[in-house]
Design an enzyme around this catalytic site. Structure first.
Site, PDB file in Angstrom:
ATOM      1  N   ASP A 122      -6.927  -3.684 -13.382  1.00  0.00           N
ATOM      2  CA  ASP A 122      -6.617  -2.946 -12.155  1.00  0.00           C
ATOM      3  C   ASP A 122      -7.788  -2.978 -11.186  1.00  0.00           C
ATOM      4  O   ASP A 122      -7.592  -3.006  -9.978  1.00  0.00           O
ATOM      5  CB  ASP A 122      -6.229  -1.493 -12.484  1.00  0.00           C
ATOM      6  CG  ASP A 122      -7.316  -0.766 -13.248  1.00  0.00           C
ATOM      7  OD1 ASP A 122      -8.071  -1.422 -13.995  1.00  0.00           O
ATOM      8  OD2 ASP A 122      -7.425   0.466 -13.109  1.00  0.00           O
ATOM      9  N   ARG A 148     -14.957   0.612 -11.592  1.00  0.00           N
ATOM     10  CA  ARG A 148     -15.100   1.908 -12.250  1.00  0.00           C
ATOM     11  C   ARG A 148     -14.822   1.786 -13.752  1.00  0.00           C
ATOM     12  O   ARG A 148     -14.534   0.703 -14.266  1.00  0.00           O
ATOM     13  CB  ARG A 148     -14.175   2.947 -11.604  1.00  0.00           C
ATOM     14  CG  ARG A 148     -12.708   2.690 -11.835  1.00  0.00           C
ATOM     15  CD  ARG A 148     -11.867   3.774 -11.150  1.00  0.00           C
ATOM     16  NE  ARG A 148     -10.456   3.478 -11.299  1.00  0.00           N
ATOM     17  CZ  ARG A 148      -9.552   3.615 -10.335  1.00  0.00           C
ATOM     18  NH1 ARG A 148      -9.909   4.036  -9.134  1.00  0.00           N
ATOM     19  NH2 ARG A 148      -8.286   3.335 -10.560  1.00  0.00           N
ATOM     20  N   GLU A 198     -12.597   1.693 -15.844  1.00  0.00           N
ATOM     21  CA  GLU A 198     -11.176   1.535 -16.103  1.00  0.00           C
ATOM     22  C   GLU A 198     -10.938   0.084 -16.526  1.00  0.00           C
ATOM     23  O   GLU A 198     -10.869  -0.204 -17.694  1.00  0.00           O
ATOM     24  CB  GLU A 198     -10.366   1.929 -14.861  1.00  0.00           C
ATOM     25  CG  GLU A 198      -8.908   2.129 -15.202  1.00  0.00           C
ATOM     26  CD  GLU A 198      -8.234   3.223 -14.376  1.00  0.00           C
ATOM     27  OE1 GLU A 198      -8.901   3.951 -13.647  1.00  0.00           O
ATOM     28  OE2 GLU A 198      -6.993   3.325 -14.487  1.00  0.00           O
ATOM     29  N   GLU A 222      -7.434   0.078  -3.277  1.00  0.00           N
ATOM     30  CA  GLU A 222      -6.427   0.828  -4.035  1.00  0.00           C
ATOM     31  C   GLU A 222      -5.558   1.647  -3.085  1.00  0.00           C
ATOM     32  O   GLU A 222      -4.344   1.685  -3.213  1.00  0.00           O
ATOM     33  CB  GLU A 222      -7.143   1.749  -5.030  1.00  0.00           C
ATOM     34  CG  GLU A 222      -6.215   2.527  -5.926  1.00  0.00           C
ATOM     35  CD  GLU A 222      -6.983   3.257  -7.026  1.00  0.00           C
ATOM     36  OE1 GLU A 222      -8.219   3.400  -6.908  1.00  0.00           O
ATOM     37  OE2 GLU A 222      -6.343   3.675  -8.006  1.00  0.00           O
ATOM     38  N   HIS A 260      -8.344  -3.456  -5.802  1.00  0.00           N
ATOM     39  CA  HIS A 260      -7.104  -3.241  -6.544  1.00  0.00           C
ATOM     40  C   HIS A 260      -6.092  -4.214  -5.947  1.00  0.00           C
ATOM     41  O   HIS A 260      -5.867  -4.184  -4.743  1.00  0.00           O
ATOM     42  CB  HIS A 260      -6.619  -1.808  -6.301  1.00  0.00           C
ATOM     43  CG  HIS A 260      -6.656  -0.939  -7.502  1.00  0.00           C
ATOM     44  ND1 HIS A 260      -7.823  -0.609  -8.129  1.00  0.00           N
ATOM     45  CD2 HIS A 260      -5.661  -0.314  -8.195  1.00  0.00           C
ATOM     46  CE1 HIS A 260      -7.544   0.193  -9.160  1.00  0.00           C
ATOM     47  NE2 HIS A 260      -6.233   0.371  -9.232  1.00  0.00           N
TER      48      HIS A 260
HETATM   49  C1  BGC Z   1      -4.835   2.458 -12.142  1.00  0.00           C
HETATM   50  C2  BGC Z   1      -3.629   1.796 -11.565  1.00  0.00           C
HETATM   51  C3  BGC Z   1      -2.453   2.111 -12.413  1.00  0.00           C
HETATM   52  C4  BGC Z   1      -2.271   3.588 -12.317  1.00  0.00           C
HETATM   53  C5  BGC Z   1      -1.086   4.094 -13.048  1.00  0.00           C
HETATM   54  C6  BGC Z   1      -4.605   3.925 -12.092  1.00  0.00           C
HETATM   55  O1  BGC Z   1      -5.663   4.619 -12.572  1.00  0.00           O
HETATM   56  O2  BGC Z   1      -5.985   2.093 -11.469  1.00  0.00           O
HETATM   57  O3  BGC Z   1      -3.786   0.656 -10.933  1.00  0.00           O
HETATM   58  O4  BGC Z   1      -1.314   1.391 -12.165  1.00  0.00           O
HETATM   59  O5  BGC Z   1      -3.426   4.280 -12.729  1.00  0.00           O
HETATM   60  O6  BGC Z   1      -0.712   5.257 -12.504  1.00  0.00           O
END
Ligand code: BGC
Length: 970
Positions: A539, A543, A545, A813, A838
């Protein structure tokens, strides 16, 4: 001879030569040989690897009429046409993509040389150059090596307040090669990430090998040809091994208090391990094998004192051990490596969410006991993807100093990767590097959106008299700015060079048009894709993630396949996705699925499991991927059927929905119904490709039933819907759930919504991750192309142009992740966490290529192509000049497709190229067939062009391969 005669003869000779070369060029040439999507791949474990080539010819209407594949165990044999593994003989076939090997059964380690001969439309033959692949270790008893580790005596770290960042380990061994070496190969894998060296040379240039898998289920091994490196006599092999995804910090574990001991590290185990096997074949036919075992040495005293994907790396150059990967190095101070299993077990508690028992319940964090001790992954497979590699270097465009001693290098482009640091100074000087995507207004680095990702590297100087150079190995960051502190002296521009890292998927598209903002946008999409295709489709790169979010992946996969050859990349990730299937049969929010956060799956996220294989099949004519996923997909559809009510979807307990929509939500049950229908339709298509007639009929019937139920519940007689959001309309139209006779009316309602919502400072668009992707394709398809293009060119919030005008160099994002007037805090939903890389909203690229430029496939693999440019009407946009030219190309698996169009002085000009061996249906905007010319000639005189019909305001033509120039009166 008179001079005149000489001249005449020379001219004659030249003409003959030219005719000869012209004929040779016109004939069909097989080029770009690939096996399993890669050039000369090593160590495959596919029993029937698939071969792909391209045929080229400048001549129109060229086709491959027949082909012959030869595969031999050596190049010499092949040159003599002695194909001892497989000779297909002459086969009447125009197939050039994914032709499965069908010769003698292949064995472990086999080297396979191959070439292909093609016959063109006139029966003229032409051989390709020779290419090769090698087989890997096919049987588990081919592995004699064992996983080794260091003796790990550290307690399981349980403190969320402090980071636990162990040193990367060095491993080494020496061996003798007794005789002259004919071939030497290294097979390697790790629980963690590794780099290998032989006699001082690094093996390959890939980073983060062997890649992220669910190590509880599977790991990948890599193969290296080290023939030129192994010497007769003493040799040394060395390895760096770091935590990587196996035991380092990953995802949002730390910030969300989940994973092992709630700290988000040790997800798959406690102690990294490596397993490598060097096989030497001597010229005299004898063999020798060097394997990782208890005789290796290990050290934690080397320079890489911290190495973590999210947190960064610390490199103390004073601790370098020169020569450790060469023979003769004194490793007496090193400890003995141990077999990984001898570290024993390590008890810990693993925390993650669990779904509530029934619909409507909340998911809650629960802990269960686990053993972090070594477990051999049950499956070991050859890495099928594209390696992550450095692909580009970036020099800084500015250096600023917001406070004393702090220097910020601006690389001018947001991307994922590392830097090369060049410094000179006293031994022990610590240079700290922090990374950020943006700066605060006072010029300081913005790191709030990194959450718990420390994203900080340190370099401690050796104190050389000259420059010292450092590139981190086991971490990466998402950034545009690098903040340096501790730099001795003044910062020099070459102190920092950006190194772009990503899965090295070859880029395959080009787009340019008359609107410069759209051109920057296209670059932003490419950069965002590169920043997020790092071993898996993530994604975001910055960060804590960086997860393989499935919803993002499914909305973006078609764009991804336009922009790069992602076939091998997705082959890899689809294994992770398939393996992440939940016990219920659904698929999770991200794959791999290290730990569950809140509800484990979501509508439109789980459906990636069907959508992604379908898209990859369509882009690359890959039925094998469909076949491999099929059993899991059938289970998934069973789950979808059981959870649905009278063919309608439900709210499964997760509220992502049309994620990041702008106060225009769409109910989850509604979206769920749409995706259920979409799945059924794509399953029917795939069943057909697999020759599963009964399944096809069943899934078509399922689709029809869902469509009927949808109509009854949501569609009103005049084409409006009982759900009123923009996303409700565009999704239903996209998935074809609106009865044909109401499509236009529904489309008009959607368009009117967008028009009505527009104000002087708002574009009117309200769609989120799910609704944005289909918005422009749907508008163009329902006769609202002018509105689609107008919106595409908008500079108002929210829009692509808005983001570009706010200074974006990647896709954000949120549309307002940053704004010039409000700064960072204004973003919807995610505020300060907002990512600047994103890719979801970048899915508009699909429309730019397929609709605006008009390059699309007609069935799998671009064998048949659709060229259908969609120019907006001149004057249709009061705010700015509508786009009046586009230049685009796509390097499909069958070759380059070009669509260049221009509207000028009331004429429409289309230059298009169709690769050899393909055909296209070309839609030229024109009043009548008579108004169309090709290369200046009327249509009925044009070669290799056939008029099909008029369709609305377009002339529809069938063209064979080659380049064409159409002009028309639109
Ligand atoms: C991510 C997204 C993902 C979403 C789901 C986020 O934290 O970065 O890209 O699809 O959560 O709700």
């Amino acid at each position: 001879m008179t001079r005149n005669r000489v001249f005449r003869q020379l001219v004659l000779a030249l003409i003959v030569l030219l005719m000869f070369t012209a004929a040779a060029l016109a004939a069909l040439r097989p080029v770009a040989l690939r096996c399993e999507y890669r050039v000369n791949p090593l160590g495959l474990d596919e029993p029937r690897p698939r071969l792909t080539w391209r045929v080229e010819s400048p001549e129109r209407g060229q086709r491959q009429m027949a082909c012959q594949i030869q595969v031999a165990t050596s190049e010499a044999l092949l040159r003599k046409s002695r194909a001892d593994l497989w000779d297909s003989g002459r086969v009447m076939s125009d197939k050039t993509v994914n032709v499965a090997y069908a010769g003698k059964p292949l064995t472990s380690r086999e080297a396979c040389y191959w070439r292909v001969q093609v016959w063109d439309k006139d029966g003229k033959p032409n051989w390709s150059e020779i290419a090769f692949w090698t087989m890997g270790l096919l049987a588990s008893n081919d592995w004699r090596a064992e996983y080794i580790s260091f003796r790990d005596t550290t307690p399981v770290h349980k403190d969320a307040q402090t980071l636990f960042l162990p040193a990367a380990r060095q491993y080494r061994d020496e061996f003798s090669a007794a005789r002259k070496v004919k071939r030497a190969t290294v097979y390697a894998t790790a629980l963690g990430v590794y780099e290998l060296y032989l006699n001082g040379e690094r093996l390959g240039d890939a980073v983060f090998a062997p890649g992220w898998t669910d190590y509880h289920q599977r790991a990948y091994y890599w193969t290296y040809d080290v023939t030129p490196l192994v010497r007769k006599g003493r040799n040394a092999i060395g390895a760096w091994v770091a935590d990587g995804w196996y035991s380092g910090y990953i995802g949002f574990g730390l910030v969300a208090h989940i994973g092992t001991e709630r700290i988000g590290r040790y997800t798959y185990g406690k102690t990294p391990a490596i397993m490598a096997q060097l096989e030497i074949e001597y010229a005299d036919g004898s063999r020798e094998t060097v394997v990782t075992d208890g005789s290796w040495k290990a050290s934690d005293a080397g320079p890489i004192q911290e190495a973590d994907l999210l947190m960064g790396e610390t490199y103390d150059a004073r601790k370098e051990q020169p020569g450790w990967t060469k023979p003769g190095f004194d490793d007496s101070g090193w400890e003995s490596a141990i077999l990984a299993r001898n570290n024993g077990s390590a008890a810990a508690t693993f925390y993650e969410f669990q779904n509530g028992a029934k619909l409507g319940d909340r998911a809650e964090i629960k802990g269960h006991l686990i053993d972090l001790g070594f477990k051999r992954p049950p499956k070991l497979e050859a890495f099928p993807g594209m390696p992550v590699r450095p692909t580009q270097e970036i020099a800084p465009i500015a250096i600023t100093s917001p406070t004393n001693g702090v220097h910020i290098f601006d690389l001018g482009q947001n991307f994922a990767g590392v830097v090369r640091l060049k410094v000179k100074g006293r031994a022990g000087t610590v240079v700290q590097m922090r990374y950020g995507e943006m700066l605060h207004p006072d010029g300081q680095l913005m790191t709030e959106n990194l959450r718990k990702a420390r994203a900080t590297d340190h370099y401690i100087l050796r104190g050389d008299s000259g420059d010292e150079v450092y590139v981190p190995r086991f971490t990466y960051h998402g950034f545009r700015y690098v903040e340096l502190t501790g730099l001795p002296g003044k910062p020099r521009p070459d102190a920092i060079t950006g190194i772009v890292l990503h899965s090295d998927t070859p880029l395959t598209s080009g787009f340019e048009c008359s609107d410069p903002i759209a051109n920057r946008l296209f670059q932003n999409v490419l950069w965002t894709q590169r920043a997020n295709f790092v071993d898996l489709p993530t994604d975001c790169p910055q960060r804590d993630e960086r997860l393989g979010w499935t919803g993002d992946a499914q909305v973006y996969v078609r764009t991804a396949a336009y922009n790069a050859d992602v076939a091998a990349f997705y082959t890899k990730w689809l294994r992770e996705l398939m393996e992440s299937q939940r016990p219920s049969g659904t698929f999770p929010g991200y794959a791999p699925f290290p730990f569950q956060y809140r509800w484990d799956f979501g509508t439109a996220w789980c459906d990636a499991a069907v959508i992604c294989p379908w898209e990859i099949w369509q882009a690359y004519d890959d039925t094998r991927i469909v076949e491999r996923c099929w059993p899991r997909l059938v289970q998934f559809l069973e789950w979808r059927k059981t959870t649905s009510r009278n063919f309608l979807g439900i709210n499964h307990g997760n509220d992502w929905g049309d994620w990041l929509n702008l106060n225009d939500p769409t109910s989850i049950e509604y979206i769920d119904t749409i995706y259920f229908a979409y799945d059924a339709r794509l399953m029917a298509d795939m069943a057909r490709a697999l020759g599963r007639g009964k399944d096809e009929a069943d899934y078509r019937a399922l689709f029809d039933n869902i469509k009927a139920a949808f109509k009854q519940k949501y569609v009103k007689s005049e084409g409006s819907l009982t759900k009123d959001s923009q996303t409700a309309y565009d999704l239903a139209l996209f998935v074809d759930l609106i009865p044909t006779e109401l499509r236009k009316a529904a489309g008009k309602i959607l368009a009117d919504k967008l028009r009505k919502a527009e104000t002087s400072d708002n574009s009117g668009m309200t769609t989120g991750f799910l609704g944005t992707r289909p918005l422009l394709p749907v508008l163009s398809s329902v006769g609202e192309n002018d509105l689609a293009v107008k919106h595409f060119q908008s500079r108002k919030y929210p829009s692509w142009g808005y983001e570009v005008e706010q200074g974006a160099t990647t896709i954000w994002e949120c549309w307002n992740s940053y704004t010039k007037d409000k700064g960072f805090g204004g973003a919807q939903h995610v505020q300060m966490d907002s990512s600047f890389a994103h890719y979801a909203f970048g899915a508009v690229c699909e429309w730019m290529m397929s609709t605006l430029a008009g390059i699309a496939t007609d069935g799998p693999g671009y064998k048949r192509i659709i060229i259908r440019p969609s120019p907006p009407s001149p004057g249709s946009n009061p705010d700015r000049e509508p786009i009046n030219w586009v230049k685009a190309h796509y390097d499909s698996i069958h070759g380059r497709i070009v669509s260049n169009w221009r509207l000028k002085d009331g004429r429409f000009v289309l230059e298009t190229t169709i690769p050899a061996n393909s055909t296209a249906t070309v839609y030229v905007p024109a009043k009548s067939a008579e108004s169309v010319t090709e290369s200046g000639a009327p249509l009925d005189k044009a070669k290799n062009v056939k008029f099909l019909r008029m369709e609305g305001d377009r002339v529809v033509l069938v063209v064979e391969s080659g380049s064409y120039r159409f002009t028309a009166q639109p």
